[in-house]
Motif scaffolding. Structure first.
Motif, mmCIF file in Angstrom:
data_model
loop_
_atom_site.group_PDB
_atom_site.id
_atom_site.type_symbol
_atom_site.label_atom_id
_atom_site.label_comp_id
_atom_site.label_asym_id
_atom_site.label_seq_id
_atom_site.Cartn_x
_atom_site.Cartn_y
_atom_site.Cartn_z
ATOM 1 N N GLU A 70 6.140 16.212 14.412
ATOM 2 C CA GLU A 70 5.506 16.834 15.417
ATOM 3 C C GLU A 70 6.441 17.784 16.355
ATOM 4 O OE1 GLU A 70 2.715 13.793 15.483
ATOM 5 O OE2 GLU A 70 4.839 13.756 15.839
ATOM 6 N N GLY A 71 7.708 17.399 16.137
ATOM 7 C CA GLY A 71 9.108 18.154 16.340
ATOM 8 C C GLY A 71 9.056 19.388 15.656
ATOM 9 N N LEU A 72 8.567 19.506 14.809
ATOM 10 C CA LEU A 72 8.310 20.886 13.917
ATOM 11 C C LEU A 72 8.315 21.922 14.280
ATOM 12 C CD1 LEU A 72 8.522 21.793 10.678
ATOM 13 C CD2 LEU A 72 6.542 21.419 10.118
ATOM 14 N N ALA A 73 6.773 21.902 15.114
ATOM 15 C CA ALA A 73 6.329 22.805 16.330
ATOM 16 C C ALA A 73 7.293 23.645 16.958
ATOM 17 C CB ALA A 73 5.458 22.210 17.062
ATOM 18 N N LEU A 74 8.222 23.476 17.297
ATOM 19 C CA LEU A 74 9.039 22.873 17.974
ATOM 20 C C LEU A 74 10.147 24.332 17.337
ATOM 21 C CD1 LEU A 74 11.080 20.528 19.106
ATOM 22 C CD2 LEU A 74 8.769 21.739 20.417
ATOM 23 N N PHE A 82 18.521 19.742 15.971
ATOM 24 C CA PHE A 82 17.756 20.617 17.011
ATOM 25 C C PHE A 82 16.530 19.594 17.733
ATOM 26 C CE2 PHE A 82 14.783 23.592 18.420
ATOM 27 C CZ PHE A 82 15.373 24.143 19.615
ATOM 28 N N ILE A 83 16.347 19.683 17.110
ATOM 29 C CA ILE A 83 14.374 19.058 17.617
ATOM 30 C C ILE A 83 14.999 17.284 17.801
ATOM 31 C CG2 ILE A 83 12.272 17.969 16.088
ATOM 32 C CD1 ILE A 83 12.395 20.141 14.214
ATOM 33 N N ALA A 84 15.405 16.653 17.292
ATOM 34 C CA ALA A 84 15.937 15.313 17.741
ATOM 35 C C ALA A 84 16.368 15.366 19.749
ATOM 36 C CB ALA A 84 17.106 14.152 16.970
ATOM 37 N N GLN A 85 16.955 16.585 19.447
ATOM 38 C CA GLN A 85 18.240 16.576 20.812
ATOM 39 C C GLN A 85 16.975 16.888 21.610
ATOM 40 O OE1 GLN A 85 20.790 19.910 19.517
ATOM 41 N NE2 GLN A 85 21.910 18.085 18.777
ATOM 42 N N VAL A 86 16.340 18.102 21.569
ATOM 43 C CA VAL A 86 14.602 18.664 22.174
ATOM 44 C C VAL A 86 14.008 16.852 22.987
ATOM 45 C CG1 VAL A 86 13.190 19.826 22.391
ATOM 46 C CG2 VAL A 86 14.959 20.703 21.484
ATOM 47 N N MET A 93 9.563 15.736 5.899
ATOM 48 C CA MET A 93 9.303 14.529 5.124
ATOM 49 C C MET A 93 11.452 14.291 6.130
ATOM 50 S SD MET A 93 8.556 14.689 1.457
ATOM 51 C CE MET A 93 8.875 13.294 1.281
ATOM 52 N N VAL A 94 12.471 15.339 6.157
ATOM 53 C CA VAL A 94 13.559 14.876 6.648
ATOM 54 C C VAL A 94 13.023 13.801 7.404
ATOM 55 C CG1 VAL A 94 15.666 14.982 6.747
ATOM 56 C CG2 VAL A 94 14.414 16.306 5.022
ATOM 57 N N LEU A 95 12.156 14.614 8.625
ATOM 58 C CA LEU A 95 12.114 14.238 10.092
ATOM 59 C C LEU A 95 11.710 12.525 9.981
ATOM 60 C CD1 LEU A 95 10.293 17.245 11.513
ATOM 61 C CD2 LEU A 95 12.578 16.974 12.184
ATOM 62 N N ALA A 96 10.920 12.675 9.578
ATOM 63 C CA ALA A 96 10.180 11.127 8.896
ATOM 64 C C ALA A 96 10.971 10.095 8.474
ATOM 65 C CB ALA A 96 9.074 11.127 8.721
ATOM 66 N N SER A 97 11.751 10.510 8.030
ATOM 67 C CA SER A 97 13.095 9.340 7.759
ATOM 68 C C SER A 97 14.255 8.520 7.660
ATOM 69 C CB SER A 97 13.968 9.926 6.274
ATOM 70 O OG SER A 97 14.824 11.239 6.265
ATOM 71 N N VAL A 98 14.097 9.611 9.293
ATOM 72 C CA VAL A 98 15.295 9.070 10.481
ATOM 73 C C VAL A 98 13.990 8.712 11.441
ATOM 74 C CG1 VAL A 98 16.938 10.405 9.792
ATOM 75 C CG2 VAL A 98 15.622 11.458 10.829
ATOM 76 N N GLY A 99 13.036 8.733 11.222
ATOM 77 C CA GLY A 99 12.315 8.364 12.599
ATOM 78 C C GLY A 99 11.973 9.636 14.170
ATOM 79 N N ILE A 100 11.928 10.452 13.391
ATOM 80 C CA ILE A 100 12.277 11.706 14.403
ATOM 81 C C ILE A 100 10.156 12.047 14.164
ATOM 82 C CG2 ILE A 100 12.333 14.186 14.889
ATOM 83 C CD1 ILE A 100 14.750 14.045 14.187
ATOM 84 N N PRO A 101 9.226 11.979 15.542
ATOM 85 C CA PRO A 101 8.000 12.129 15.689
ATOM 86 C C PRO A 101 7.824 14.001 14.245
ATOM 87 C CG PRO A 101 8.411 11.925 17.000
ATOM 88 C CD PRO A 101 9.793 11.679 16.411
#
Length: 426
Positions: free
Chosen positions: A385-389, A334-338, A375-383
Motif C-alpha cells: 500500500e506504500g506505493l500510494a505515497l 522512502f516508503i519504508a521511512q514514511v 514486488m520489491v516492496l513485498a520482498s522486504v516486508g514493506i506493505p
C-alpha cells in the motif's frame, strides 16, 4: 541572398513542450479542461499509438538483422555477452547510487502525515490493482520469469508491447539459427530483413515529423491531470529532489565518465548529441517509444556501427533500466521511512538484488515500473500500500528516469562498439 534556418528536432520538441504547458494552464485558467480532453489530448494518444505500433516490428527486424549481420556465432557471443555484462554493471551502480542517497538524505522523514493519509485514500484503487498483479506474479514461483521470457505463441507476443522480452527471445533465437546455416542459403532472408529495416526507418521518419505536435498534446493533458494534486509536490519535495539528484548524477557524471574512459568520444559531444533523444524520452516516458530515435542518433550522429546499435539498443530498451532502478531504490527506502520500518542490512541487500533482477522485466512503457516496485516492496516486508505515497508525483519522475534509461543504452552501445573495433584491429 536568402538564408534558411532549420530548427533542430530537439528545439521543436522543446517548443512543443512549452506550448503544451501554456495550453494546459490556459485551459485551467478559463475552465476549458473539457476542450483539452476532447480536442487536444487525443492527438497525444495518437502519437503514442504510432510509436507503439512501430516498436515491436522495429525490435524484431533490427535484432534479427543485427544478429545475422554478426556473420558468425563467435561474433555474437563476443558482442552479446559483453552487452549483457555492461548492462548489469551499470544497473548495479544505479541501484547503489539510489540506495546511498535514500539512506543519507532520508526523504521519508520530511513527509507530512496528513498528506500521506490523503494520498493513500486518493490512490487506493490503483494500489489495489497493482497489488493484485504483483501477488499473481509472486505466487507463480521463483522461475516464473523464464516462462515470461519464452513465448508459447509468437503472434500473441507481438500483439502486446509488455511482452517485448518474448519478441527479443524469438528474434535472437531466429538470428542464431540463421547463423548456423550456410550463408548462401540465408542470403534471401538477410536481404528481406535489410529491406524491411529501411522501410521501418522511413516509417519512423514520418512518425518523428509528428513528434512536436504529439508532445504538445501530451504536455497539455499532463498539466490538466496534475491541476488538483499540486500540494503533493510540496509534501514530497525532498523525495522528488533526491530522485532527481540521483538521476542527474547518472546523466551528467556517470555516463560522461564512462564515455571518457572507455571510448574515444568526447563527453561534451556525447551529451550534446543525446539532447534530442533525452527530450523525446522525457515527453513520452517510454524507452520503447524512444528506440527509433535512439537508433538513428546513435548510429548516424554518434558513429556507432550498425551491427552494434541494431543489437545493443533494442535489448537495452527492455533489459537496461538504470534510471528506473535508481528511482526504485530511493522509492523503497522512502516508503519504508514514511511508514516507520527500519530495514536490516540483509533487507537492503535484498532490495539491491531484487531491483537489479526485476529491472530486466520492467515494461518499457509509461508506468511500467509500478508492478515491479510493488514486488520489491513485498520482498522486504514493506506493505505494498506504500506505493500510494509516490503515485501523485511519479509521472514527472518517470519522464526523467526514461531519459536516463535511453542515455544508458547509448552509452553501452558506444563502449561495446569501441571494444569490438579494438578487438578486431588486434
Amino acid at each position: 541572398m536568402s538564408f534558411k534556418f532549420a530548427v533542430p528536432l530537439y528545439a521543436k520538441i522543446l517548443i512543443g513542450m512549452l506550448a503544451g504547458v501554456l495550453i494546459g494552464i490556459a485551459a485551467l485558467t478559463f475552465q476549458q479542461t473539457g476542450f483539452v480532453n476532447n480536442w487536444v489530448r487525443p492527438w497525444g494518444q495518437v502519437f503514442i499509438r504510432l510509436l507503439q505500433l512501430i516498436a515491436v516490428p522495429l525490435v524484431f527486424v533490427s535484432l534479427v538483422k543485427g544478429v545475422i549481420g554478426l556473420s558468425d556465432i563467435g561474433k555474437f557471443s563476443r558482442i552479446g555477452i559483453r552487452t549483457i555484462i555492461l548492462y548489469l554493471l551499470t544497473t548495479a551502480f544505479a541501484v547503489t547510487v539510489g540506495m546511498s542517497l535514500g539512506l543519507v538524505v532520508r526523504p521519508g522523514q520530511f513527509v507530512d502525515r496528513q498528506t500521506v493519509v490523503s494520498m493513500q485514500e486518493n490512490y487506493k484503487s490503483v494500489v489495489e490493482q497493482k497489488k493484485a498483479e504483483a501477488d499473481t506474479m509472486k505466487d507463480s514461483g521463483p522461475l516464473s520469469f523464464l516462462e515470461e521470457v519464452v513465448p508459447d505463441n509468437f503472434v500473441a507476443a507481438t500483439s502486446d508491447n509488455r511482452k517485448m522480452l518474448q519478441v527479443i527471445f524469438f528474434a535472437v533465437l531466429f538470428g542464431i539459427a540463421a547463423l548456423c546455416i550456410e550463408r548462401a542459403k540465408i542470403a534471401p532472408v538477410e536481404q528481406l530483413f535489410d529491406s524491411l529495416y529501411h522501410i521501418l526507418l522511413k516509417v519512423i521518419d514520418f512518425v518523428i515529423m509528428f513528434a512536436p505536435y504529439g508532445v504538445t498534446a501530451l504536455m497539455a493533458g499532463l498539466v490538466i491531470d496534475f491541476s488538483g494534486n499540486l500540494s503533493m509536490f510540496g509534501a514530497l519535495a525532498v523525495y522528488a529532489i533526491t530522485v532527481v539528484g540521483g538521476l542527474l548524477f547518472l546523466l551528467g557524471v556517470f555516463y560522461p565518465t564512462l564515455i571518457s574512459l572507455f571510448t574515444k568520444m568526447k563527453p561534451n559531444f556525447f551529451i550534446k548529441t543525446m539532447y534530442p533523444v533525452q527530450l523525446f524520452a522525457f515527453t513520452t516516458s517510454s524507452s520503447a517509444a524512444t528506440l527509433p530515435l535512439n537508433l538513428e542518433t546513435t548510429e548516424n550522429k554518434l558513429g556507432v556501427s550498425n551491427e552494434v546499435t541494431s543489437f545493443v539498443l533494442p535489448v537495452g530498451a527492455t533489459v537496461n533500466m538504470d534510471g528506473t532502478s535508481c528511482y526504485q531504490a530511493i522509492a523503497v527506502l522512502f516508503i519504508a521511512q514514511v511508514i516507520g520500518i527500519d530495514l536490516t542490512l540483509m533487507q537492503l541487500f535484498t532490495i539491491l538484488l531484487m531491483t537489479i533482477i526485476s529491472s530486466i522485466g520492467t515494461p518499457s512503457i509509461p508506468g511500467g515500473s509500478y508492478v515491479i516496485l510493488t514486488m520489491v516492496l513485498a520482498s522486504v516486508g514493506i506493505p505494498p500500500e506504500g506505493l500510494a505515497l509516490i503515485l501523485g508525483i511519479d509521472r514527472p519522475l518517470d519522464m526523467l528516469r526514461t531519459a536516463v534509461n535511453v542515455t544508458g543504452d547509448a552509452t553501452v552501445a558506444a563502449i561495446v562498439d569501441t571494444q569490438n573495433n579494438k578487438q578486431l584491429s588486434e
